[in-house]
Scaffold this active site. Sequence first.
Site, PDB file in Angstrom:
ATOM      1  N   ILE A  12       0.784  -1.367  -0.009  1.00 40.87           N
ATOM      2  CA  ILE A  12      -0.066   0.042   0.147  1.00 40.87           C
ATOM      3  C   ILE A  12       0.904   1.273  -0.133  1.00 40.87           C
ATOM      4  O   ILE A  12       0.367   2.201  -0.523  1.00 40.87           O
ATOM      5  CB  ILE A  12      -1.031  -0.134   1.224  1.00 40.87           C
ATOM      6  CG1 ILE A  12      -1.988   1.001   0.889  1.00 40.87           C
ATOM      7  CG2 ILE A  12      -0.199   0.291   2.537  1.00 40.87           C
ATOM      8  CD1 ILE A  12      -3.229   1.162   1.974  1.00 40.87           C
ATOM      9  N   THR A  13       2.044   1.118   0.379  1.00 41.55           N
ATOM     10  CA  THR A  13       3.067   2.405   0.443  1.00 41.55           C
ATOM     11  C   THR A  13       3.599   3.034  -0.665  1.00 41.55           C
ATOM     12  O   THR A  13       4.140   3.603  -0.555  1.00 41.55           O
ATOM     13  CB  THR A  13       4.192   2.243   1.696  1.00 41.55           C
ATOM     14  OG1 THR A  13       4.629   1.020   1.458  1.00 41.55           O
ATOM     15  CG2 THR A  13       3.265   2.139   3.043  1.00 41.55           C
ATOM     16  N   LYS A 161       8.568 -13.030 -11.392  1.00 46.18           N
ATOM     17  CA  LYS A 161       6.960 -12.785 -11.561  1.00 46.18           C
ATOM     18  C   LYS A 161       6.308 -13.630 -12.516  1.00 46.18           C
ATOM     19  O   LYS A 161       5.105 -13.941 -12.358  1.00 46.18           O
ATOM     20  CB  LYS A 161       7.262 -11.086 -12.640  1.00 46.18           C
ATOM     21  CG  LYS A 161       7.237 -10.159 -11.461  1.00 46.18           C
ATOM     22  CD  LYS A 161       5.771  -9.789 -10.845  1.00 46.18           C
ATOM     23  CE  LYS A 161       5.874  -8.476  -9.985  1.00 46.18           C
ATOM     24  NZ  LYS A 161       4.714  -8.386  -9.062  1.00 46.18           N
ATOM     25  N   TYR A 185       2.987  -2.914 -18.034  1.00 45.79           N
ATOM     26  CA  TYR A 185       4.044  -2.395 -18.435  1.00 45.79           C
ATOM     27  C   TYR A 185       4.563  -1.213 -17.503  1.00 45.79           C
ATOM     28  O   TYR A 185       3.491  -0.691 -16.865  1.00 45.79           O
ATOM     29  CB  TYR A 185       3.907  -1.940 -20.015  1.00 45.79           C
ATOM     30  CG  TYR A 185       3.757  -3.386 -20.908  1.00 45.79           C
ATOM     31  CD1 TYR A 185       2.928  -4.207 -20.844  1.00 45.79           C
ATOM     32  CD2 TYR A 185       4.761  -3.428 -21.746  1.00 45.79           C
ATOM     33  CE1 TYR A 185       2.868  -5.492 -21.644  1.00 45.79           C
ATOM     34  CE2 TYR A 185       4.971  -4.692 -22.330  1.00 45.79           C
ATOM     35  CZ  TYR A 185       3.988  -5.549 -22.326  1.00 45.79           C
ATOM     36  OH  TYR A 185       3.874  -6.795 -22.993  1.00 45.79           O
ATOM     37  N   GLU A 194      12.713   7.208  -6.715  1.00 51.37           N
ATOM     38  CA  GLU A 194      13.965   7.925  -7.164  1.00 51.37           C
ATOM     39  C   GLU A 194      14.892   6.940  -8.203  1.00 51.37           C
ATOM     40  O   GLU A 194      15.742   7.405  -8.973  1.00 51.37           O
ATOM     41  CB  GLU A 194      14.632   8.822  -6.527  1.00 51.37           C
ATOM     42  CG  GLU A 194      13.763  10.014  -5.915  1.00 51.37           C
ATOM     43  CD  GLU A 194      13.441   9.722  -4.648  1.00 51.37           C
ATOM     44  OE1 GLU A 194      14.100   8.908  -3.987  1.00 51.37           O
ATOM     45  OE2 GLU A 194      12.337   9.987  -3.983  1.00 51.37           O
ATOM     46  N   PHE A 196      14.150   4.511 -10.290  1.00 48.46           N
ATOM     47  CA  PHE A 196      13.593   4.000 -11.637  1.00 48.46           C
ATOM     48  C   PHE A 196      13.995   5.198 -12.758  1.00 48.46           C
ATOM     49  O   PHE A 196      13.937   6.312 -12.050  1.00 48.46           O
ATOM     50  CB  PHE A 196      12.097   3.794 -11.468  1.00 48.46           C
ATOM     51  CG  PHE A 196      11.687   2.522 -10.800  1.00 48.46           C
ATOM     52  CD1 PHE A 196      11.924   1.122 -11.109  1.00 48.46           C
ATOM     53  CD2 PHE A 196      11.440   2.727  -9.389  1.00 48.46           C
ATOM     54  CE1 PHE A 196      11.602   0.183 -10.120  1.00 48.46           C
ATOM     55  CE2 PHE A 196      11.104   1.811  -8.603  1.00 48.46           C
ATOM     56  CZ  PHE A 196      11.111   0.491  -8.886  1.00 48.46           C
ATOM     57  N   THR A 198      12.732   6.884 -15.027  1.00 45.57           N
ATOM     58  CA  THR A 198      11.970   8.024 -15.319  1.00 45.57           C
ATOM     59  C   THR A 198      12.144   9.244 -14.344  1.00 45.57           C
ATOM     60  O   THR A 198      12.663  10.135 -14.440  1.00 45.57           O
ATOM     61  CB  THR A 198      10.434   7.784 -15.629  1.00 45.57           C
ATOM     62  OG1 THR A 198      10.096   7.131 -14.336  1.00 45.57           O
ATOM     63  CG2 THR A 198      10.216   6.775 -16.913  1.00 45.57           C
ATOM     64  N   HIS A 215      24.948  16.967 -13.730  1.00 42.73           N
ATOM     65  CA  HIS A 215      24.686  15.838 -14.820  1.00 42.73           C
ATOM     66  C   HIS A 215      24.130  15.038 -14.205  1.00 42.73           C
ATOM     67  O   HIS A 215      23.750  14.825 -13.005  1.00 42.73           O
ATOM     68  CB  HIS A 215      26.116  15.395 -15.166  1.00 42.73           C
ATOM     69  CG  HIS A 215      26.782  14.606 -14.032  1.00 42.73           C
ATOM     70  ND1 HIS A 215      27.640  15.286 -13.064  1.00 42.73           N
ATOM     71  CD2 HIS A 215      27.115  13.386 -13.677  1.00 42.73           C
ATOM     72  CE1 HIS A 215      28.054  14.217 -12.131  1.00 42.73           C
ATOM     73  NE2 HIS A 215      27.695  13.259 -12.755  1.00 42.73           N
ATOM     74  N   GLY A 219      22.526   4.204 -17.122  1.00 40.56           N
ATOM     75  CA  GLY A 219      22.950   3.049 -17.826  1.00 40.56           C
ATOM     76  C   GLY A 219      22.702   2.879 -19.448  1.00 40.56           C
ATOM     77  O   GLY A 219      22.684   3.950 -20.096  1.00 40.56           O
TER      78      GLY A 219
HETATM   79  P1  GDR Z   1      12.138  -1.489 -15.745  1.00 42.00           P
HETATM   80  O1  GDR Z   1      12.271   0.064 -15.264  1.00 42.00           O
HETATM   81  O2  GDR Z   1      13.253  -2.377 -15.358  1.00 42.00           O
HETATM   82  O3  GDR Z   1      11.515  -1.524 -17.153  1.00 42.00           O
HETATM   83  O4  GDR Z   1      11.222  -2.122 -14.563  1.00 42.00           O
HETATM   84  P2  GDR Z   1      13.387   0.938 -14.775  1.00 42.00           P
HETATM   85  O5  GDR Z   1      12.771   2.281 -14.808  1.00 42.00           O
HETATM   86  O6  GDR Z   1      14.160   0.343 -13.824  1.00 42.00           O
HETATM   87  O7  GDR Z   1      14.369   0.745 -16.277  1.00 42.00           O
HETATM   88  C1  GDR Z   1      13.850   0.940 -17.536  1.00 42.00           C
HETATM   89  C2  GDR Z   1      14.925   1.074 -18.604  1.00 42.00           C
HETATM   90  O8  GDR Z   1      15.895   2.181 -18.261  1.00 42.00           O
HETATM   91  C3  GDR Z   1      17.274   1.510 -18.263  1.00 42.00           C
HETATM   92  N1  GDR Z   1      18.205   2.513 -17.287  1.00 42.00           N
HETATM   93  C4  GDR Z   1      18.153   2.559 -16.222  1.00 42.00           C
HETATM   94  N2  GDR Z   1      17.170   2.033 -15.122  1.00 42.00           N
HETATM   95  C5  GDR Z   1      17.543   2.443 -14.122  1.00 42.00           C
HETATM   96  N3  GDR Z   1      16.496   1.845 -13.036  1.00 42.00           N
HETATM   97  N4  GDR Z   1      18.393   3.468 -13.533  1.00 42.00           N
HETATM   98  C6  GDR Z   1      19.239   3.722 -14.388  1.00 42.00           C
HETATM   99  O9  GDR Z   1      20.354   4.637 -14.165  1.00 42.00           O
HETATM  100  C7  GDR Z   1      19.114   3.661 -15.910  1.00 42.00           C
HETATM  101  N5  GDR Z   1      19.679   3.743 -16.937  1.00 42.00           N
HETATM  102  C8  GDR Z   1      19.194   3.236 -17.892  1.00 42.00           C
HETATM  103  C9  GDR Z   1      17.155  -0.080 -17.951  1.00 42.00           C
HETATM  104  O10 GDR Z   1      18.338  -0.729 -18.009  1.00 42.00           O
HETATM  105  C10 GDR Z   1      15.797  -0.240 -18.428  1.00 42.00           C
HETATM  106  O11 GDR Z   1      16.124  -0.812 -19.531  1.00 42.00           O
HETATM  107  C11 GDR Z   1       9.868  -1.446 -14.030  1.00 42.00           C
HETATM  108  C12 GDR Z   1       9.556  -1.672 -12.776  1.00 42.00           C
HETATM  109  O12 GDR Z   1       8.600  -0.837 -12.262  1.00 42.00           O
HETATM  110  C13 GDR Z   1       9.091  -3.214 -12.533  1.00 42.00           C
HETATM  111  O13 GDR Z   1       8.797  -3.625 -11.388  1.00 42.00           O
HETATM  112  C14 GDR Z   1       7.743  -3.309 -13.536  1.00 42.00           C
HETATM  113  O14 GDR Z   1       7.603  -4.658 -13.437  1.00 42.00           O
HETATM  114  C15 GDR Z   1       8.263  -2.977 -14.971  1.00 42.00           C
HETATM  115  O15 GDR Z   1       8.787  -1.729 -15.096  1.00 42.00           O
HETATM  116  C16 GDR Z   1       7.085  -3.292 -15.923  1.00 42.00           C
END
Ligand code: GDR
Length: 344
Positions: A12-13, A161, A185, A194, A196, A198, A215, A219
Amino acid sequence: MTSAPSAVITGITGQDGSYLTELLLEKGYTVHGLVRRSSTTQRTRLDHLFHNHEIYNKRLFLHYADLDDTTTIRRVFVRTEPDEVYHLAGQSHVGASFEIPETTCQFTAMGTLKLLEILRDLNKRPRLLHISSSEVFGRPDKAPQTEATPMRPVTPYGIAKAFATQMVSLYRESFGLFACNAICYNHESPRRGESFVTRKITRAAAAISLGQEDHVTLGSIDAQRDWGFAPDYVKAMWLMLQESEADDFILATGTVNRVEDFLAAAFDAVHLDWRDYVRQDQAFMRPSEVQRLVGDPSKAKRVLGWSAQTTLPELAARMVEHDLKVLRSQPEQVASTAKSNGKS
Ligand code: GDR
């Protein structure tokens, strides 16, 4: 008079848990959230509800229960007798799953099986929504993926999963549980964690535009994903449990973009060129990467009448706007969070 519907939400959080809680409360539900017993549990996404005396401990309740604590979880179900369960909890970071595969499987795979076993034994069985993931498809032969696309996961997270998803289908077919998989998706929002990609990008774009960072280190930026807006997705989860038959649905926008496209949209929102501020580091690359995932949401549209409403530029702009606001109000906290963004 029929009583108000009730729901249990695991996780829930989290981002989705918080939006789903708001949606269910709006619809008149009583909501019971399961939370991990931890001294550092982050609950900021629900703070506004905890401070609302009309809601907290009246229509919104929290229960301490780890996902592997079956006795406690069973007790919560017996006492609350929910109509619906939304199982959102788990280790949700794909990159981290390479470093903590056992924990990932323990919570995401076995946690789901344990929950299914509890539900199977209840006299009054609630309807179950399990949040599955596009990661189950791994490197699919076909794009866009549908509910019938075979699972070929290539990350510990995706494998965990896939196990959980297939168990949910099995318990539906073998034991008659009303159990559904929402094969989600990527779905994002200002409440996204933070680490992830986006949110890491929108935070950085905001911080850079305000002169607090210079900057951002990422990855793989050519990876392609199908990014939607989280509040749209929780609506579909609720719709799934209102159907007469339990079924699985792909929840996606149907549009694929590169990480580079998200970078462009986020930096556009602050009138900067992302190419001037992005560095790449092997530390953020995954040992095995899913290069391209895009979903076909046509079944959700046909059966549920649902479709994602938010475009990628709108999503990025909304997240940047939020981060600018937070950053202006708490510059030190945000800058230090951005710096401590560990390997992810
Ligand atoms: P994902 O999301 O792995 O698709 O899983 P994430 O935002 O972590 O990565 C998306 C893509 O971006 C690339 N990437 C980076 N990712 C992260 N986290 N940090 C970085 O610095 C970075 N640079 C590039 C990744 O390699 C990847 O290709 C998310 C999660 O919410 C899961 O729990 C969910 O099931 C899926 O989305 C659908």
